[in-house]
Write a protein that holds these residues in place. Structure first.
Motif, mmCIF file in Angstrom:
data_model
loop_
_atom_site.group_PDB
_atom_site.id
_atom_site.type_symbol
_atom_site.label_atom_id
_atom_site.label_comp_id
_atom_site.label_asym_id
_atom_site.label_seq_id
_atom_site.Cartn_x
_atom_site.Cartn_y
_atom_site.Cartn_z
ATOM 1 N N ARG A 230 8.929 -83.096 -12.058
ATOM 2 C CA ARG A 230 10.383 -83.116 -11.890
ATOM 3 C C ARG A 230 11.311 -84.541 -11.668
ATOM 4 N N THR B 275 14.868 -86.345 -10.261
ATOM 5 C CA THR B 275 15.829 -85.889 -9.556
ATOM 6 C C THR B 275 16.719 -87.035 -9.433
ATOM 7 N N THR C 109 18.480 -81.796 -9.721
ATOM 8 C CA THR C 109 17.524 -82.005 -10.611
ATOM 9 C C THR C 109 17.879 -82.133 -12.080
ATOM 10 N N ILE C 110 17.439 -83.349 -12.873
ATOM 11 C CA ILE C 110 18.165 -83.469 -14.172
ATOM 12 C C ILE C 110 17.270 -83.122 -15.113
ATOM 13 N N ALA C 111 15.851 -82.871 -14.637
ATOM 14 C CA ALA C 111 14.814 -82.659 -15.798
ATOM 15 C C ALA C 111 13.481 -82.411 -15.364
ATOM 16 N N TYR D 292 20.264 -83.554 -23.281
ATOM 17 C CA TYR D 292 21.377 -84.004 -22.172
ATOM 18 C C TYR D 292 22.902 -83.436 -22.582
ATOM 19 N N ASP E 210 22.885 -79.900 -22.573
ATOM 20 C CA ASP E 210 23.138 -79.240 -21.288
ATOM 21 C C ASP E 210 24.659 -79.528 -20.688
ATOM 22 N N GLN F 6 26.856 -76.671 -19.621
ATOM 23 C CA GLN F 6 27.497 -76.584 -18.192
ATOM 24 C C GLN F 6 29.027 -76.494 -18.461
ATOM 25 N N VAL G 132 17.917 -72.066 -19.116
ATOM 26 C CA VAL G 132 16.901 -72.954 -18.285
ATOM 27 C C VAL G 132 15.535 -72.445 -18.331
ATOM 28 N N THR H 46 15.768 -75.216 -6.769
ATOM 29 C CA THR H 46 15.553 -76.290 -7.871
ATOM 30 C C THR H 46 16.131 -75.604 -8.991
ATOM 31 N N GLU I 72 20.049 -76.121 -8.738
ATOM 32 C CA GLU I 72 20.051 -77.603 -9.114
ATOM 33 C C GLU I 72 20.311 -77.780 -10.469
ATOM 34 N N MET I 73 19.434 -77.111 -11.351
ATOM 35 C CA MET I 73 19.395 -77.514 -12.777
ATOM 36 C C MET I 73 20.392 -76.707 -13.518
#
Length: 267
Positions: free
Chosen positions: A98, A100, A110-112, A176, A179, A183, A195, A219, A222-223
């Motif tokens: 993970r 972050t 959490t970015i990935a 990214y 994503d 978003q 996700v 988590t 966050e994603m």
């Protein structure tokens, strides 16, 4: 590997036949448009290997001598922390990691989540002196650590590996971007569904796969970019509709079914 249609969840990318033909020609292509080429290659490792002439990065990376070290990392252990020196690249041979980042006011995101066959920490190759985020093992992991100098030497010496690595970086950048579009324009329900499909590597032989053992709703929130309560609401809805199942047991693994794609495809 972004052009948007009227509904911005439909993202096409270079190399995607849907972009040239105007519309996907098959269900696989429609899924590829919605989830992105990054997902497509992550879900289809055999095709990626074929595209690289059968080149196996695992075998090749195992031949690197000086500057290479295999790490056995226990679940929940920190691999590197935000602010640490950036002096190596990592390759996941087994397990999930993970990634972050924590803001100045202490908010974590959490970015990935990266799994087997993925690199992370590659910012060191672009002049990054300090880690911009942290990496923590979500499961017991086996990780190959390659020092920056050794990695640069390999990229210069081995064109096949260099081609695959650059393709990976471009694909991650596209992910990214997808994503961000997700978003900005999609509902939290669609973002959560996407996700989960990404984490499950949806599309691999059409078989539902176990996601990450005991991934927390915090988590996922966050994603997705929403609250834990909203994630809980949608997860319960997905379960009632038969889109997901909780395997139970000590690990609390989650199983994602292909029918969840209906949430992403529904305009």
């Amino acid at each position: 590997m972004p052009e948007t249609k009227q509904n911005c969840s439909k993202v096409t990318t270079p190399g995607n036949p849907a972009r040239l033909g105007g519309s996907p020609q098959s269900e696989t292509e429609r899924q590829r448009v919605r989830l992105g080429d990054y997902t497509y290659w992550e879900m289809m490792p055999a095709l990626a290997a074929q595209k690289n002439g059968g080149f196996d990065p695992n075998t090749f990376l195992a031949t690197i001598g000086k500057g290479r070290k295999i790490l056995s990392v226990a679940k929940k252990r920190v691999i590197f922390a935000q602010g640490d020196g950036a002096d190596a690249v990592f390759y996941v041979q087994k397990g999930k990691v993970r990634l972050t980042v924590v803001s100045k006011i202490g908010k974590e995101a959490t970015i990935a989540i990266v799994g087997e066959g993925n690199f992370f920490g590659e910012g060191s190759l672009a002049g990054q002196l300090l880690r911009m985020g942290s990496a923590v093992a979500m499961t017991d992991c086996e990780i190959l650590r390659v020092e920056k100098k050794a990695m640069i030497d390999v990229l210069h010496r081995e064109p096949a590996f260099s081609e695959r690595f650059v393709a990976y970086l471009l694909a991650r950048n596209i992910r990214y971007e997808e994503d961000l579009v997700d978003q900005l324009f999609n509902s939290s329900e669609k973002r959560l569904a996407r996700v989960l499909l990404l984490l499950a590597h949806f599309g691999k032989e059409g078989i539902p796969e176990i996601v990450i053992p005991k991934i927390s709703q915090e988590t996922l929130a966050e994603m997705v970019g929403t609250t834990r309560s909203r994630v809980s609401f949608f997860m319960n809805r997905f379960r009632r509709l038969g889109f997901i199942d909780y395997a139970g047991g000590a690990e609390g693994a989650l199983q994602v079914h292909s029918s969840l794609l209906n949430v992403v495809l529904n305009d």
